[in-house]
Design a protein around this motif. Structure first.
Motif, PDB file in Angstrom:
ATOM      1  N   GLY A 190      -4.899   6.193  -4.812  1.00  0.00           N
ATOM      2  CA  GLY A 190      -4.828   5.018  -5.675  1.00  0.00           C
ATOM      3  C   GLY A 190      -3.419   4.460  -5.774  1.00  0.00           C
ATOM      4  N   GLY A 191      -2.459   5.353  -5.923  1.00  0.00           N
ATOM      5  CA  GLY A 191      -1.069   4.912  -6.024  1.00  0.00           C
ATOM      6  C   GLY A 191      -0.605   4.221  -4.752  1.00  0.00           C
ATOM      7  N   GLU A 192      -1.045   4.773  -3.620  1.00  0.00           N
ATOM      8  CA  GLU A 192      -0.673   4.152  -2.342  1.00  0.00           C
ATOM      9  C   GLU A 192      -1.335   2.784  -2.195  1.00  0.00           C
ATOM     10  OE1 GLU A 192       0.182   8.067   0.464  1.00  0.00           O
ATOM     11  OE2 GLU A 192      -1.870   7.392   0.184  1.00  0.00           O
ATOM     12  N   GLN A 193      -2.573   2.690  -2.654  1.00  0.00           N
ATOM     13  CA  GLN A 193      -3.257   1.388  -2.572  1.00  0.00           C
ATOM     14  C   GLN A 193      -2.529   0.354  -3.423  1.00  0.00           C
ATOM     15  OE1 GLN A 193      -7.626   1.382  -2.851  1.00  0.00           O
ATOM     16  NE2 GLN A 193      -7.578   3.580  -2.478  1.00  0.00           N
ATOM     17  N   GLN A 194      -2.046   0.787  -4.580  1.00  0.00           N
ATOM     18  CA  GLN A 194      -1.310  -0.169  -5.408  1.00  0.00           C
ATOM     19  C   GLN A 194       0.012  -0.548  -4.738  1.00  0.00           C
ATOM     20  OE1 GLN A 194      -1.633  -2.625  -7.120  1.00  0.00           O
ATOM     21  NE2 GLN A 194      -2.034  -1.943  -9.217  1.00  0.00           N
ATOM     22  N   ARG A 195       0.605   0.392  -4.024  1.00  0.00           N
ATOM     23  CA  ARG A 195       1.839   0.065  -3.288  1.00  0.00           C
ATOM     24  C   ARG A 195       1.579  -0.988  -2.212  1.00  0.00           C
ATOM     25  NH1 ARG A 195       6.129   3.779  -3.780  1.00  0.00           N
ATOM     26  NH2 ARG A 195       5.607   5.323  -5.353  1.00  0.00           N
ATOM     27  N   VAL A 196       0.430  -0.858  -1.558  1.00  0.00           N
ATOM     28  CA  VAL A 196       0.072  -1.877  -0.564  1.00  0.00           C
ATOM     29  C   VAL A 196      -0.041  -3.234  -1.259  1.00  0.00           C
ATOM     30  CG1 VAL A 196      -1.638  -2.654   1.127  1.00  0.00           C
ATOM     31  CG2 VAL A 196      -1.170  -0.206   0.872  1.00  0.00           C
ATOM     32  N   ALA A 197      -0.710  -3.230  -2.399  1.00  0.00           N
ATOM     33  CA  ALA A 197      -0.883  -4.491  -3.138  1.00  0.00           C
ATOM     34  C   ALA A 197       0.472  -5.066  -3.556  1.00  0.00           C
ATOM     35  CB  ALA A 197      -1.758  -4.259  -4.358  1.00  0.00           C
ATOM     36  N   ILE A 198       1.394  -4.191  -3.921  1.00  0.00           N
ATOM     37  CA  ILE A 198       2.730  -4.660  -4.310  1.00  0.00           C
ATOM     38  C   ILE A 198       3.472  -5.194  -3.082  1.00  0.00           C
ATOM     39  CG2 ILE A 198       4.983  -3.933  -5.202  1.00  0.00           C
ATOM     40  CD1 ILE A 198       3.408  -1.977  -7.052  1.00  0.00           C
ATOM     41  N   ALA A 199       3.349  -4.475  -1.964  1.00  0.00           N
ATOM     42  CA  ALA A 199       3.988  -4.959  -0.732  1.00  0.00           C
ATOM     43  C   ALA A 199       3.451  -6.335  -0.372  1.00  0.00           C
ATOM     44  CB  ALA A 199       3.738  -3.975   0.415  1.00  0.00           C
ATOM     45  N   GLN A 251      -2.340  -5.034   8.045  1.00  0.00           N
ATOM     46  CA  GLN A 251      -3.077  -6.302   8.018  1.00  0.00           C
ATOM     47  C   GLN A 251      -3.200  -6.862   6.605  1.00  0.00           C
ATOM     48  OE1 GLN A 251      -6.549  -4.794   9.959  1.00  0.00           O
ATOM     49  NE2 GLN A 251      -5.981  -5.620  11.966  1.00  0.00           N
ATOM     50  N   ASN A 252      -3.358  -5.964   5.645  1.00  0.00           N
ATOM     51  CA  ASN A 252      -3.459  -6.433   4.261  1.00  0.00           C
ATOM     52  C   ASN A 252      -2.187  -7.152   3.831  1.00  0.00           C
ATOM     53  OD1 ASN A 252      -5.736  -5.817   2.146  1.00  0.00           O
ATOM     54  ND2 ASN A 252      -5.859  -4.168   3.664  1.00  0.00           N
ATOM     55  N   VAL A 253      -1.054  -6.577   4.219  1.00  0.00           N
ATOM     56  CA  VAL A 253       0.216  -7.185   3.821  1.00  0.00           C
ATOM     57  C   VAL A 253       0.486  -8.443   4.656  1.00  0.00           C
ATOM     58  CG1 VAL A 253       2.700  -6.790   3.584  1.00  0.00           C
ATOM     59  CG2 VAL A 253       1.087  -4.953   3.053  1.00  0.00           C
ATOM     60  N   ALA A 254       0.148  -8.344   5.941  1.00  0.00           N
ATOM     61  CA  ALA A 254       0.368  -9.496   6.833  1.00  0.00           C
ATOM     62  C   ALA A 254      -0.475 -10.689   6.411  1.00  0.00           C
ATOM     63  CB  ALA A 254       0.043  -9.107   8.275  1.00  0.00           C
ATOM     64  N   PHE A 255      -1.629 -10.393   5.835  1.00  0.00           N
ATOM     65  CA  PHE A 255      -2.573 -11.448   5.481  1.00  0.00           C
ATOM     66  C   PHE A 255      -1.933 -12.524   4.606  1.00  0.00           C
ATOM     67  CE2 PHE A 255      -6.038 -13.162   2.827  1.00  0.00           C
ATOM     68  CZ  PHE A 255      -6.830 -13.688   3.841  1.00  0.00           C
ATOM     69  N   SER A 256      -1.136 -12.084   3.634  1.00  0.00           N
ATOM     70  CA  SER A 256      -0.573 -13.076   2.712  1.00  0.00           C
ATOM     71  C   SER A 256       0.465 -13.955   3.416  1.00  0.00           C
ATOM     72  CB  SER A 256       0.003 -12.416   1.458  1.00  0.00           C
ATOM     73  OG  SER A 256       1.092 -11.609   1.762  1.00  0.00           O
ATOM     74  N   GLY A 310       5.045   4.177   7.987  1.00  0.00           N
ATOM     75  CA  GLY A 310       4.275   5.205   8.680  1.00  0.00           C
ATOM     76  C   GLY A 310       2.787   5.171   8.359  1.00  0.00           C
ATOM     77  N   LYS A 311       2.414   4.390   7.347  1.00  0.00           N
ATOM     78  CA  LYS A 311       0.988   4.345   6.984  1.00  0.00           C
ATOM     79  C   LYS A 311       0.361   2.996   7.323  1.00  0.00           C
ATOM     80  CE  LYS A 311       1.295   8.148   3.919  1.00  0.00           C
ATOM     81  NZ  LYS A 311       1.228   8.763   2.607  1.00  0.00           N
ATOM     82  N   GLU A 312       1.006   2.284   8.223  1.00  0.00           N
ATOM     83  CA  GLU A 312       0.571   0.921   8.564  1.00  0.00           C
ATOM     84  C   GLU A 312      -0.872   0.848   9.041  1.00  0.00           C
ATOM     85  OE1 GLU A 312       3.274   2.400   9.656  1.00  0.00           O
ATOM     86  OE2 GLU A 312       4.986   1.153   9.078  1.00  0.00           O
ATOM     87  N   LYS A 313      -1.312   1.896   9.737  1.00  0.00           N
ATOM     88  CA  LYS A 313      -2.637   1.799  10.378  1.00  0.00           C
ATOM     89  C   LYS A 313      -3.766   2.337   9.515  1.00  0.00           C
ATOM     90  CE  LYS A 313      -0.991   1.548  15.085  1.00  0.00           C
ATOM     91  NZ  LYS A 313      -0.368   2.353  16.132  1.00  0.00           N
ATOM     92  N   ARG A 314      -3.439   2.841   8.350  1.00  0.00           N
ATOM     93  CA  ARG A 314      -4.496   3.368   7.478  1.00  0.00           C
ATOM     94  C   ARG A 314      -5.340   2.242   6.910  1.00  0.00           C
ATOM     95  NH1 ARG A 314      -2.886   8.211   4.579  1.00  0.00           N
ATOM     96  NH2 ARG A 314      -1.675   9.474   6.023  1.00  0.00           N
ATOM     97  N   LEU A 337      -7.465  -4.995  -2.474  1.00  0.00           N
ATOM     98  CA  LEU A 337      -7.148  -4.962  -1.044  1.00  0.00           C
ATOM     99  C   LEU A 337      -8.384  -5.351  -0.245  1.00  0.00           C
ATOM    100  CD1 LEU A 337      -5.153  -1.610  -0.921  1.00  0.00           C
ATOM    101  CD2 LEU A 337      -4.277  -3.944  -1.162  1.00  0.00           C
ATOM    102  N   LEU A 338      -8.147  -5.796   0.975  1.00  0.00           N
ATOM    103  CA  LEU A 338      -9.261  -6.097   1.870  1.00  0.00           C
ATOM    104  C   LEU A 338      -9.685  -4.772   2.506  1.00  0.00           C
ATOM    105  CD1 LEU A 338      -7.565  -9.242   3.392  1.00  0.00           C
ATOM    106  CD2 LEU A 338      -9.540  -9.239   1.838  1.00  0.00           C
ATOM    107  N   PRO A 339     -10.907  -4.313   2.220  1.00  0.00           N
ATOM    108  CA  PRO A 339     -11.295  -2.937   2.575  1.00  0.00           C
ATOM    109  C   PRO A 339     -11.354  -2.660   4.070  1.00  0.00           C
ATOM    110  CG  PRO A 339     -13.187  -4.161   1.720  1.00  0.00           C
ATOM    111  CD  PRO A 339     -11.977  -5.033   1.518  1.00  0.00           C
TER     112      PRO A 339
END
Ligand code: ADP
Ligand code: MG
Length: 354
Positions: free
Chosen positions: A141-150, A99-104, A130-134, A91-93
């Motif tokens: 870790g699991g949530e970060q992987q979910r972002v990567a999957i999204a 923004q991470n998901v929008a980036f792609s 609900g976690k868009e702004k985090r 992810l982009l830290p």
């Protein structure tokens, strides 16, 4: 959908080929595990599919294209059809979840309106509404992987490649991620997952392609991991073991859900913006109904027994695992969306995975 024809790969400066005469054919809608010890060639296969690298010999055909024939300019467009996730999330830290998901989507020139609609859809699908702004560091870790999957699926790729996606996660979290990948697959996306986590592979009863020293030694429709003697085991005596028990129980539940077609109450993926192109009916691979725990290793038997005897319905964090937690989503809705593909703009040089 993905075909390897006598593929060999020899890296410069090495004497032994990383892949030797590898052959397999993955059909649309399949969920395939690529297993094998570290260094057996799993990541090499995925890199060839993504055309991050090219074969030294043989042919790699993805989505009907011989990937060697793709010009450097065409590669980014080709990759829009393939999502990928990795062990280390990537992810982009300094960017938020949104923004991470929008980036792609931004790098492929999607419109603002499309991004505003698609990103929340993808985040809802992976359970992160609900976690868009985090920021990434504010997530587990699991949530970060979910972002990567999204991020990998937000542009509705036909193929999702996952290279050890649960490698950095505890067993309970890993099973959440497995369930998510199974849901995405149930929507029609072809999934290829490289892993050496025997428990999931054995329990999921999906196709298993095993590599050993760059050679395919096994290709089974509903395989297990095979010889697990050399692998770290999920020990039931520890807290981690309890998580593994819950995880394996959840996998069995998931299989039942898939087999019985009980989609549960998950919210369907909203209608796509563009109507999907007419597609032939996708036949998803059959998943056997599991009546009893399937033949498993000693450790898994132990885990299953514990699950039955003591804590059959308790997750890692004491959260009951109910069928509703193992939803498969609106399969038809997901399928239509996933088959949409991309390419509504082809004027960009940069692909989502570049
Ligand atoms: P796996 O993902 O199963 O661990 P890899 O595909 O990463 O296996 O690696 C297969 C073999 O190729 C290993 O022997 C590894 O050392 C070698 N290898 C992988 N990438 C490179 C590279 N860029 N240069 C040289 N050797 C590599
Ligand atoms: Mg690897």
């Amino acid at each position: 959908m993905i075909r390897f024809e006598k593929v060999s790969k020899k890296y410069r400066g090495t004497s032994k080929p990383a892949l030797s005469d590898v052959e397999f054919d993955v059909q649309r809608g399949e969920f395939v595990f690529l297993v094998g010890a570290s260094g057996s060639g799993k990541s090499s296969c995925l890199r060839l599919i993504l055309r991050e690298d090219t074969a030294s010999d043989g042919r790699v055909v993805v989505l009907g294209r011989d990937v060697r024939g793709l010009s450097t300019r065409k590669v980014p467009y080709f990759r829009r059809h393939i999502g990928s996730v990795f062990q280390d999330f990537r992810l982009l830290p300094n960017k938020t979840v949104f923004q991470n998901v929008a980036f792609s989507l931004q790098v492929i020139g999607s419109s603002r309106a499309f991004i505003q609609q698609s990103v929340p859809e993808a985040l809802a699908l992976v359970g992160l509404a609900g976690k868009e702004k985090r920021l990434p560091h504010e997530l587990s870790g699991g949530e970060q992987q979910r972002v990567a999957i999204a991020r990998a699926i937000v542009n509705r790729p036909q193929i999702l490649l996952a290279d050890e996606p649960t490698g950095n996660l505890d067993p309970g979290t890993s099973i959440d991620i497995m369930q998510l990948l199974a849901r995405i697959n149930a929507g029609g996306t072809t999934v290829v997952m490289a892993t050496h986590e025997a428990g999931f592979v054995d329990q999921m009863q999906r196709r298993v392609i095993e590599l050993r020293g760059g050679v395919v030694v096994r290709d089974e429709r509903h395989g297990g991991y095979g010889d697990t003697s050399g692998l770290p085991v999920l020990t039931p005596e520890t807290v981690k073991g309890a998580a593994a028990t819950a995880a394996l129980t959840a996998v069995l539940e998931l299989q039942k859900q898939i087999a019985t077609g009980d989609a549960g109450g998950v919210e369907p993926l909203p209608d796509p913006i563009e109507p999907p192109a007419p597609q032939p009916e996708t036949v998803l691979p059959a998943v056997p109904v599991v009546q009893d725990p399937p033949p498993v290793t000693e450790v898994q038997t132990d885990a299953a027994a514990r699950a039955a005897a003591s804590e059959p319905d308790t997750g890692t964090r004491g959260i009951p695992i109910t069928p509703a937690d193992i939803d498969l989503g609106d399969i038809d809705g997901l399928g239509a969306a996933d088959r949409l593909g991309l390419g509504h703009r082809d004027d960009d040089e940069v692909g989502p995975t570049a």
